[in-house]
Scaffold this active site. Sequence first.
Site, short mmCIF file in Angstrom:
data_model
loop_
_atom_site.label_atom_id
_atom_site.label_comp_id
_atom_site.label_asym_id
_atom_site.label_seq_id
_atom_site.Cartn_x
_atom_site.Cartn_y
_atom_site.Cartn_z
N ARG A 1 0.84 -1.19 0.00
CA ARG A 1 0.00 0.00 0.00
C ARG A 1 0.89 1.25 0.00
O ARG A 1 1.88 1.31 0.74
CB ARG A 1 -0.90 0.03 1.25
CG ARG A 1 -2.09 -0.90 1.19
CD ARG A 1 -3.12 -0.46 0.15
NE ARG A 1 -4.27 -1.35 0.05
CZ ARG A 1 -4.37 -2.37 -0.79
NH1 ARG A 1 -3.39 -2.67 -1.61
NH2 ARG A 1 -5.48 -3.10 -0.84
N GLU B 1 -3.90 7.43 -5.54
CA GLU B 1 -4.08 6.66 -6.78
C GLU B 1 -5.43 7.02 -7.38
O GLU B 1 -6.41 7.05 -6.63
CB GLU B 1 -4.03 5.16 -6.49
CG GLU B 1 -2.69 4.68 -5.97
CD GLU B 1 -2.67 3.17 -5.68
OE1 GLU B 1 -3.63 2.46 -6.05
OE2 GLU B 1 -1.70 2.73 -5.06
N HIS C 1 -0.73 -0.11 -9.91
CA HIS C 1 -1.43 -1.01 -8.97
C HIS C 1 -1.97 -2.24 -9.71
O HIS C 1 -3.19 -2.47 -9.75
CB HIS C 1 -2.56 -0.25 -8.25
CG HIS C 1 -2.94 -0.90 -6.94
ND1 HIS C 1 -3.41 -0.21 -5.86
CD2 HIS C 1 -2.94 -2.21 -6.54
CE1 HIS C 1 -3.68 -1.04 -4.86
NE2 HIS C 1 -3.39 -2.27 -5.26
C1 DGY Z 1 -5.40 -6.12 -3.01
O1 DGY Z 1 -5.95 -7.19 -3.27
O2 DGY Z 1 -5.45 -5.60 -1.89
C2 DGY Z 1 -4.68 -5.43 -4.12
O3 DGY Z 1 -4.09 -4.27 -3.73
C3 DGY Z 1 -5.58 -5.21 -5.32
O4 DGY Z 1 -5.31 -6.24 -6.18
#
Ligand code: DGY
Length: 319
Positions: free
Chosen positions: A239, A268, A286
């Site tokens: 993240r 984002e 992402h």
């Molecule tokens: C998640 O699954 O948390 C990712 O960041 C999105 O694919």
Amino acid sequence: MGHRIVVARPMTEAVAARARTEFDAVLAADSAWDTEAVLHQLAAHEAEGLVTWVTIRMDAAAIARLRPSLRVIATCSVGFDHIDAAAARTRGIVVTNTPDVLTDCTADFTMLLLLAACRRAAEYDAIMRAGWARSYAVNEMLGLRASGKTLGILGMGRIGQAVARRARGFGMQVLYSDIRRLPAALEDGSEFVADFRAMLPRCQILSLHAPGGPETDRIMDRETFALLPRGAVFVNAARGALVDEEALIAALQSGHLFAAGLDVFRAEPAFDRRLATLPNVFLAPHMASATEETRTAMGMRALDNLAAVLGGRAPLDPV
Ligand code: DGY
């Protein structure tokens, strides 16, 4: 007619087809729905279930506005820091995520970021696209050998462990830090370092795999970047909120970091564009879980969770 659901993002064909057959589903046609639009769709459809996504924030204020018909929010992601799960719980709404099914693709992509950062993939690609003008001398445009390096992993959950397995294939020594130590069988030779800060000076490469949230917010800041050895490589497929991006940019500009491979950002999609001006950064929007197979598996898992809760059974993946 099946249970009334809203699917807030376009899904793969297989997932959309199942949503239409098994449920009375309203499906987003594009990615334009924000929280407000999702709340509107839920109310208009008197929805009992929602399939949602990481970019749609459901904070306490949004949760308070949900109609009593809504019984389950299934995020099509493993991370759920975009949902105030405690607020949902107080309203009796079950929140679920999609663990396991994206572990391998996310770990594969982490290795892509790691290798691309070490081996200057963004710069080489840019040279080729601009028209490779001359051959390079033996000592020019050199990258950093990834094999055999010491890799530090913050967050040794499923994805961290899958990254460690891959890294061992590259002959890397793996250190990890987490709130608790893994059983020896799962450690598989990785070394536990309880104190994250104490691990950093030993990391030639650092990869983040911890969840977002108040405990990890800006865990990488000026001080913690400074604890990495000069010339380290930084990888983040977890993240963006884990990182103070001012500090990251400063470390990349000064050469304290050799390079970074980044799939996630504090904002984002409106990420800090200064990152895109730095040659030693490999960037992705992402996409770590973004394969046809994995996105289908994630969507199916979200629907499995809706079906369970709306059918009066226990959810597979409550958060
Ligand atoms: C998640 O699954 O948390 C990712 O960041 C999105 O694919």
